[in-house]
Enzyme design. Structure first.
Site, PDB file in Angstrom:
ATOM      1  CE1 TYR A   1      43.957  26.863 -31.348  1.00  0.00           C
ATOM      2  CE2 TYR A   1      43.596  24.379 -31.162  1.00  0.00           C
ATOM      3  CZ  TYR A   1      43.328  25.665 -32.066  1.00  0.00           C
ATOM      4  OH  TYR A   1      42.873  25.073 -33.046  1.00  0.00           O
TER       5      TYR A   1
ATOM      6  N   GLY B   1      43.584  21.310 -36.514  1.00  0.00           N
ATOM      7  CA  GLY B   1      44.826  22.445 -36.474  1.00  0.00           C
ATOM      8  C   GLY B   1      44.988  21.279 -35.494  1.00  0.00           C
ATOM      9  NE  ARG B   2      41.936  20.305 -30.067  1.00  0.00           N
ATOM     10  CZ  ARG B   2      41.499  21.433 -29.003  1.00  0.00           C
ATOM     11  NH1 ARG B   2      42.405  21.242 -27.916  1.00  0.00           N
ATOM     12  NH2 ARG B   2      41.269  22.616 -29.022  1.00  0.00           N
TER      13      ARG B   2
ATOM     14  CB  CYS C   1      49.438  37.213  -9.068  1.00  0.00           C
ATOM     15  SG  CYS C   1      51.090  37.298  -8.207  1.00  0.00           S
ATOM     16  CD  GLU C   2      44.508  36.903 -12.577  1.00  0.00           C
ATOM     17  OE1 GLU C   2      43.376  36.271 -12.214  1.00  0.00           O
ATOM     18  OE2 GLU C   2      44.631  37.595 -12.975  1.00  0.00           O
TER      19      GLU C   2
ATOM     20  N   GLY D   1      38.229  20.561 -36.103  1.00  0.00           N
ATOM     21  CA  GLY D   1      37.910  20.164 -35.463  1.00  0.00           C
ATOM     22  C   GLY D   1      37.990  18.479 -34.077  1.00  0.00           C
TER      23      GLY D   1
ATOM     24  CE1 TYR E   1      39.052  27.925 -24.331  1.00  0.00           C
ATOM     25  CE2 TYR E   1      40.838  26.146 -24.581  1.00  0.00           C
ATOM     26  CZ  TYR E   1      40.138  27.190 -25.191  1.00  0.00           C
ATOM     27  OH  TYR E   1      40.466  28.118 -26.687  1.00  0.00           O
TER      28      TYR E   1
ATOM     29  CD  GLU F   1      39.394  25.671 -42.759  1.00  0.00           C
ATOM     30  OE1 GLU F   1      38.779  25.455 -41.361  1.00  0.00           O
ATOM     31  OE2 GLU F   1      38.528  26.209 -43.634  1.00  0.00           O
TER      32      GLU F   1
HETATM   33  C1  LIG Z   1      40.402  27.043 -35.256  1.00  0.00           C
HETATM   34  C2  LIG Z   1      39.445  26.763 -36.704  1.00  0.00           C
HETATM   35  C3  LIG Z   1      40.308  25.164 -36.821  1.00  0.00           C
HETATM   36  C4  LIG Z   1      40.992  24.278 -36.456  1.00  0.00           C
HETATM   37  O1  LIG Z   1      40.144  23.960 -35.559  1.00  0.00           O
HETATM   38  P1  LIG Z   1      40.563  22.912 -34.455  1.00  0.00           P
HETATM   39  O2  LIG Z   1      39.898  22.599 -33.436  1.00  0.00           O
HETATM   40  O3  LIG Z   1      42.502  23.457 -33.970  1.00  0.00           O
HETATM   41  O4  LIG Z   1      40.824  21.617 -35.800  1.00  0.00           O
HETATM   42  C5  LIG Z   1      40.025  25.152 -38.147  1.00  0.00           C
HETATM   43  N1  LIG Z   1      38.950  26.501 -38.832  1.00  0.00           N
HETATM   44  C6  LIG Z   1      38.791  27.673 -38.257  1.00  0.00           C
HETATM   45  C7  LIG Z   1      38.485  28.034 -38.966  1.00  0.00           C
HETATM   46  C8  LIG Z   1      39.270  27.340 -36.576  1.00  0.00           C
HETATM   47  O5  LIG Z   1      38.324  28.750 -36.394  1.00  0.00           O
END
Ligand SMILES: *Cc1c(COP(=O)(O)O)cnc(C)c1O
Length: 418
Positions: A373, A278-279, A345-346, A239, A319, A276
């Site tokens: 993403y 991601g982004r 086409c949107e 997150g 978003y 965890e």
């Molecule tokens: C999507 C997700 C993440 C990663 O979120 P980011 O905002 O990309 O860091 C981590 N844990 C869970 C359970 C998720 O669904």
């Protein structure tokens, strides 16, 4: 972003000109910088401490095998939300014992496969899921490692589609319910409760919600440990946000520092930290390069109609996300305002509104911070083959996913013969 920089008027990724890649693989195409990815991972590793905790990259942000393989080589674990992501991690040489499995809808087949591979932990989000996992593990003669995903009911102050830690969201268990289940742990003979999990949303640009969530969850964790439960890790989820426009997200160091500080404050400094991200690991590593097909002027507006659309990069449409758009070759001409739109086409197929650019048809643009993403949320909508992905490593670049062909588009379809 020093790995994405102009040399004179030409945009480079590390040591390679973007125009050279576009000339080789065509447009649109995703381009990633290996060294940007490496330094993002290193900032998490350094903040956490070299031997401590586990950084489980959230595969859904970008599941390309080459990126997973690079991260596995750096010692990353992985956060997955489906068997497909698990198979990707395995195919990339990732270590199953460093995988955590999140998500509200795990199927029986997914649980069996993950158990057989010996994953690190299941992040369980409901009682029925816990019951199912217990039964499957027992039948396999195993004890499934489990964290309950707690929903701390905090406002992540992010886009509502990516807020997951409010009580009206589908994610996690209310704290009281989770505590009650931990206290009944002994009655689940196929389970081993090893940690606590919480993920409150994505693109958080403020530490406050993380602190609020920890301050709600950690006192309960402490009580459970004092009651004799052997909870080894706290999984704080992902997150952490990035700067797309003018956001000022906390540094990785400040974020991890906060987690350590809250753990210590609650007398839990000895617990392992599991993250965890991601982004925050991959977003800044990638750009989407797109060519301008037409410049179209109407009485109201000027459009740059490009060859990438919302099917290739859906964040702006989904978003209302803002991502920087820059020319691959700077022109000395006067800048004008453009809506950068795709061919789909949107009316939502807008990649950027009111952007100041000096461009002509035939030029290339780079949409920045597209490593997370981007490709992973792409589709073939409007029967558009998905773009290739390219990884730059210093002076060299590698095609890490081919452009889809029209055959790929129709693969597996059948017309019934009557
Ligand atoms: C999507 C997700 C993440 C990663 O979120 P980011 O905002 O990309 O860091 C981590 N844990 C869970 C359970 C998720 O669904």
């Amino acid at each position: 972003m020093t790995n994405f920089a102009y040399r004179d008027d030409r945009l480079f990724v590390e040591g390679v000109a973007v125009a050279e890649i576009a000339a080789t693989v065509g447009s649109p195409c995703y381009i990633y910088s290996k060294h940007t990815l490496y330094s993002a991972f290193r900032s998490f590793r350094d903040a956490l401490g070299p031997e401590e905790g586990l950084i489980c990259y959230a595969v859904k942000a970008n599941g390309n095998l080459a990126l997973l393989s690079a991260l596995a080589g750096l010692g990353a674990g992985f956060d997955i939300v489906s068997q497909g992501e698990l198979e990707r991690v395995v195919a990339a040489g990732g270590d199953a014992s460093r995988v955590v499995f999140s998500g509200v809808g795990k199927t029986e087949a997914e649980m069996r496969r993950a158990l057989a591979l010996g994953i690190h932990c299941f992040n369980v989000e409901s009682l029925p899921e816990l019951v199912r996992l217990n039964a499957i593990a027992e039948a396999m003669g195993l004890k499934a490692p489990v964290s309950l995903r707690v929903n701390p009911d905090v406002d992540a102050r992010t886009h509502p589609y990516i807020a997951t830690g409010l009580k009206e969201n589908k994610f996690g268990l209310p704290i009281a319910e989770a505590v009650a289940l931990y206290r009944k742990a002994a009655s689940f003979r196929g389970l081993r409760f090893v940690g606590v999990d919480c993920h409150i949303g994505s693109q958080l640009t403020d530490l406050r919600p993380f602190a609020d969530a920890l301050d709600r969850v950690l006192p309960e964790v402490r009580r459970l440990r004092e009651a004799g439960m052997d909870l080894e890790h706290i999984d704080v989820g992902g997150g952490l946000g990035i700067c797309y426009q003018d956001e000022t997200p906390p540094s990785v160091q400040a974020y991890v520092g906060l987690i350590k500080e809250r753990l210590a404050a609650h007398g839990l400094g000895a617990m392992n930290i599991l993250l965890e991200p991601g982004r925050a690991l991959v977003a800044a590593s990638g750009i989407l390069v797109t060519g301008i097909e037409y410049v179209k002027e109407t009485p109201d507006k000027r459009f740059a109609i490009v060859d990438a659309g919302m099917n290739d990069l859906i964040r702006p449409a989904l978003y209302g996300a803002w991502q920087r758009i820059v020319p691959v070759r700077k022109r000395p001409d006067q800048e004008l305002l453009y809506d950068v739109v795709g061919p789909v086409c949107e009316s939502a197929d807008v990649l950027g509104r009111g952007r100041s650019l000096a461009v002509k048809a035939g030029d290339f643009l780079a949409i920045c911070d597209a490593g997370a993403y981007g490709f992973s949320m792409s589709s073939q909508y409007n029967a558009r083959p998905r773009p290739p992905e390219v990884l730059v490593d210093g002076e060299r670049f590698h095609v890490i996913r081919d452009r889809e062909t029209y055959e790929d588009l129709m693969r597996g379809e059948h017309i019934p013969r009557s």
